[in-house]
Design a protein around this motif. Structure first.
Motif, PDB file in Angstrom:
ATOM      1  N   THR A   2     -95.874  26.084-125.392  1.00 31.71           N
ATOM      2  CA  THR A   2     -97.010  25.944-124.478  1.00 31.71           C
ATOM      3  C   THR A   2     -96.523  25.968-123.037  1.00 31.71           C
ATOM      4  N   TRP A   3     -97.464  26.273-122.155  1.00 31.53           N
ATOM      5  CA  TRP A   3     -97.160  26.245-120.728  1.00 31.53           C
ATOM      6  C   TRP A   3     -96.676  24.857-120.302  1.00 31.53           C
ATOM      7  N   ASP A   4     -97.308  23.835-120.805  1.00 29.06           N
ATOM      8  CA  ASP A   4     -96.932  22.477-120.422  1.00 29.06           C
ATOM      9  C   ASP A   4     -95.502  22.151-120.827  1.00 29.06           C
ATOM     10  N   LEU A  51     -99.575  33.614-124.384  1.00 28.91           N
ATOM     11  CA  LEU A  51    -100.378  32.552-123.778  1.00 28.91           C
ATOM     12  C   LEU A  51    -101.878  32.770-123.847  1.00 28.91           C
ATOM     13  N   TRP A  52    -102.330  33.930-124.269  1.00 26.89           N
ATOM     14  CA  TRP A  52    -103.753  34.269-124.155  1.00 26.89           C
ATOM     15  C   TRP A  52    -104.657  33.333-124.941  1.00 26.89           C
ATOM     16  N   TRP A  53    -104.156  32.745-126.012  1.00 21.70           N
ATOM     17  CA  TRP A  53    -104.949  31.925-126.928  1.00 21.70           C
ATOM     18  C   TRP A  53    -105.269  30.547-126.347  1.00 21.70           C
ATOM     19  N   ASP A  54    -104.531  30.112-125.335  1.00 25.11           N
ATOM     20  CA  ASP A  54    -104.614  28.738-124.826  1.00 25.11           C
ATOM     21  C   ASP A  54    -105.743  28.630-123.801  1.00 25.11           C
ATOM     22  N   ASP A  55    -106.797  27.895-124.149  1.00 22.33           N
ATOM     23  CA  ASP A  55    -107.956  27.816-123.259  1.00 22.33           C
ATOM     24  C   ASP A  55    -107.715  26.940-122.036  1.00 22.33           C
ATOM     25  N   THR A  56    -106.547  26.313-121.937  1.00 22.53           N
ATOM     26  CA  THR A  56    -106.241  25.492-120.764  1.00 22.53           C
ATOM     27  C   THR A  56    -105.279  26.173-119.799  1.00 22.53           C
ATOM     28  N   VAL A  57    -104.760  27.348-120.154  1.00 19.90           N
ATOM     29  CA  VAL A  57    -103.591  27.857-119.444  1.00 19.90           C
ATOM     30  C   VAL A  57    -103.921  28.502-118.103  1.00 19.90           C
ATOM     31  N   LEU A  58    -105.066  29.125-117.942  1.00 20.41           N
ATOM     32  CA  LEU A  58    -105.320  29.875-116.709  1.00 20.41           C
ATOM     33  C   LEU A  58    -105.324  28.996-115.460  1.00 20.41           C
ATOM     34  N   PRO A  59    -106.025  27.857-115.458  1.00 22.96           N
ATOM     35  CA  PRO A  59    -105.950  27.017-114.253  1.00 22.96           C
ATOM     36  C   PRO A  59    -104.547  26.461-114.004  1.00 22.96           C
ATOM     37  N   LYS A  60    -103.779  26.277-115.064  1.00 19.85           N
ATOM     38  CA  LYS A  60    -102.402  25.804-114.887  1.00 19.85           C
ATOM     39  C   LYS A  60    -101.539  26.882-114.244  1.00 19.85           C
ATOM     40  N   ILE A  61    -101.742  28.122-114.647  1.00 20.66           N
ATOM     41  CA  ILE A  61    -101.038  29.229-114.000  1.00 20.66           C
ATOM     42  C   ILE A  61    -101.434  29.317-112.539  1.00 20.66           C
ATOM     43  N   GLU A  62    -102.714  29.177-112.254  1.00 16.76           N
ATOM     44  CA  GLU A  62    -103.191  29.235-110.863  1.00 16.76           C
ATOM     45  C   GLU A  62    -102.497  28.197-109.990  1.00 16.76           C
ATOM     46  N   ALA A  63    -102.187  27.046-110.577  1.00 17.86           N
ATOM     47  CA  ALA A  63    -101.573  25.953-109.820  1.00 17.86           C
ATOM     48  C   ALA A  63    -100.050  25.998-109.831  1.00 17.86           C
ATOM     49  N   ALA A  64     -99.467  27.007-110.485  1.00 16.23           N
ATOM     50  CA  ALA A  64     -98.017  27.007-110.710  1.00 16.23           C
ATOM     51  C   ALA A  64     -97.208  27.401-109.491  1.00 16.23           C
ATOM     52  N   GLY A  65     -97.823  28.141-108.575  1.00 14.49           N
ATOM     53  CA  GLY A  65     -97.100  28.535-107.365  1.00 14.49           C
ATOM     54  C   GLY A  65     -95.821  29.275-107.677  1.00 14.49           C
ATOM     55  N   ASP A  66     -94.728  28.858-107.013  1.00 10.54           N
ATOM     56  CA  ASP A  66     -93.476  29.588-107.156  1.00 10.54           C
ATOM     57  C   ASP A  66     -92.735  29.276-108.450  1.00 10.54           C
ATOM     58  N   ARG A  67     -93.358  28.551-109.362  1.00 10.66           N
ATOM     59  CA  ARG A  67     -92.755  28.360-110.690  1.00 10.66           C
ATOM     60  C   ARG A  67     -92.882  29.607-111.573  1.00 10.66           C
ATOM     61  N   ILE A  68     -93.739  30.540-111.195  1.00 10.23           N
ATOM     62  CA  ILE A  68     -93.847  31.774-111.963  1.00 10.23           C
ATOM     63  C   ILE A  68     -92.650  32.654-111.614  1.00 10.23           C
ATOM     64  N   ALA A 119    -107.576  40.884-117.073  1.00  7.91           N
ATOM     65  CA  ALA A 119    -108.115  40.639-115.731  1.00  7.91           C
ATOM     66  C   ALA A 119    -108.064  39.159-115.379  1.00  7.91           C
ATOM     67  N   ALA A 120    -108.308  38.302-116.359  1.00 13.63           N
ATOM     68  CA  ALA A 120    -108.269  36.862-116.102  1.00 13.63           C
ATOM     69  C   ALA A 120    -106.852  36.410-115.781  1.00 13.63           C
ATOM     70  N   PHE A 121    -105.869  36.966-116.481  1.00 12.27           N
ATOM     71  CA  PHE A 121    -104.475  36.623-116.176  1.00 12.27           C
ATOM     72  C   PHE A 121    -104.078  37.140-114.797  1.00 12.27           C
ATOM     73  N   HIS A 122    -104.486  38.368-114.470  1.00 12.59           N
ATOM     74  CA  HIS A 122    -104.197  38.900-113.139  1.00 12.59           C
ATOM     75  C   HIS A 122    -104.748  37.981-112.053  1.00 12.59           C
ATOM     76  N   ALA A 123    -105.988  37.551-112.235  1.00  7.34           N
ATOM     77  CA  ALA A 123    -106.603  36.680-111.240  1.00  7.34           C
ATOM     78  C   ALA A 123    -105.838  35.365-111.109  1.00  7.34           C
ATOM     79  N   ALA A 124    -105.366  34.832-112.239  1.00  4.64           N
ATOM     80  CA  ALA A 124    -104.649  33.555-112.215  1.00  4.64           C
ATOM     81  C   ALA A 124    -103.305  33.672-111.494  1.00  4.64           C
ATOM     82  N   VAL A 125    -102.533  34.715-111.811  1.00 10.95           N
ATOM     83  CA  VAL A 125    -101.222  34.837-111.164  1.00 10.95           C
ATOM     84  C   VAL A 125    -101.383  35.169-109.685  1.00 10.95           C
ATOM     85  N   GLU A 126    -102.427  35.927-109.347  1.00 10.58           N
ATOM     86  CA  GLU A 126    -102.664  36.215-107.931  1.00 10.58           C
ATOM     87  C   GLU A 126    -103.036  34.942-107.181  1.00 10.58           C
TER      88      GLU A 126
END
Length: 263
Positions: free
Chosen positions: A147-149, A172-189, A220-227
């Motif tokens: 998991t992302w966590d 990661l696509w299956w995890d319904d909690t992951v997109l906002p966590k990616i959005e908050a990850a900043g330079d951890r990606i 598209a949802a993943f693109h938006a999150a990483v952006e």
């Protein structure tokens, strides 16, 4: 296309010299390499080949597998190989349970300890270790970090320049909690990888990935999150698919580019 990187495994049977020539002809200037074909061709020869062609190596795939004997020395070698290729990132697949073990919590703790032992060497080499959480179906034999966590809990023990996390849509696509966590990850990606989820999965499940746009992942949802996270680095397409691998490399590359552009 300025961010597109072709992951070598997507055309597994394309010889390295032909791969480099094909990428150059297609106007692609980024590639992600894998350790085994690089070792087969020769590390110094591989580094010279991509450098002379004007290609940048976005990542070296892969190391980790911390349940195996000799993991420490092998991972240090992988860090040195990454630096020799001029790649900024080494992707870590953390490995499954030790043989005969059912202690998944202990295995995860060992992964954290192992990465901590490798950080000084990676930092000295200028290489970021990218922990890749794999889909839970791989937990027993391939990767106990699922998991992302779990990945972030390890990464956050270290500076972001030294340890980050891989965003791989397939895992990661299956995890319904992951997109906002990616959005908050900043330079951890540390790196962003694309592959689609196709069904039915093949025997062994390892080679069930599809080209972007061919399956059910909301790219598209993943693109938006990483952006939103501020990630501006390369975007790799990394697909493992037996049927795809049987095709000529240039056809694979053309369809990969088409899939990348379509999402």
């Amino acid at each position: 296309m300025s961010r597109f990187s072709f992951n070598q495994i997507t055309a597994k049977h394309w010889e390295l010299e032909d791969l480099v020539a094909g990428l150059t002809e297609a106007g692609v200037d980024k590639v992600a390499l894998w350790r085994e074909p690089v070792q087969e061709y020769g590390l110094e020869r591989s580094a010279a080949l991509v450098r002379d062609a004007g290609l940048s190596v976005t990542t070296l795939c892969r190391s980790g597998f911390f349940q195996l004997d000799g993991w420490f020395d092998d991972n240090r070698r992988a860090i040195d190989e990454t630096a020799a290729l001029g790649a900024p990132v080494l992707v870590l697949v953390s490995g499954g349970l030790p043989e005969g073990s059912k202690d998944i919590a202990g295995a995860r703790a060992h992964v954290a300890d192992a990465i901590a032992q490798l950080v000084p060497h990676a930092a000295a080499a200028g290489v970021t270790l990218a922990i890749e959480p794999l889909h839970p179906m791989y937990a027993a034999d391939r990767c106990v970090i699922n998991t992302w966590d779990q990945a972030m809990a390890i990464a956050e023990q270290h500076p972001a320049a030294h340890v980050g996390v891989t965003v791989d849509t397939y895992h990661l696509w299956w995890d319904d909690t992951v997109l906002p966590k990616i959005e908050a990850a900043g330079d951890r990606i540390a790196i962003y990888q694309l592959a689609d989820w196709n069904t039915p999965l093949p025997a062994g499940v390892l080679t069930g990935r599809g080209l972007p746009g061919a399956g059910c992942v909301d790219m598209a949802a993943f693109h938006a999150a990483v952006e939103k996270a501020g990630y501006t680095g390369p975007i790799e397409v990394e697909v493992m698919n037996e049927e795809l691998w049987q095709r000529p490399g240039r056809e694979i590359l053309a369809d990969t580019i088409a899939g990348y552009r379509s999402i």
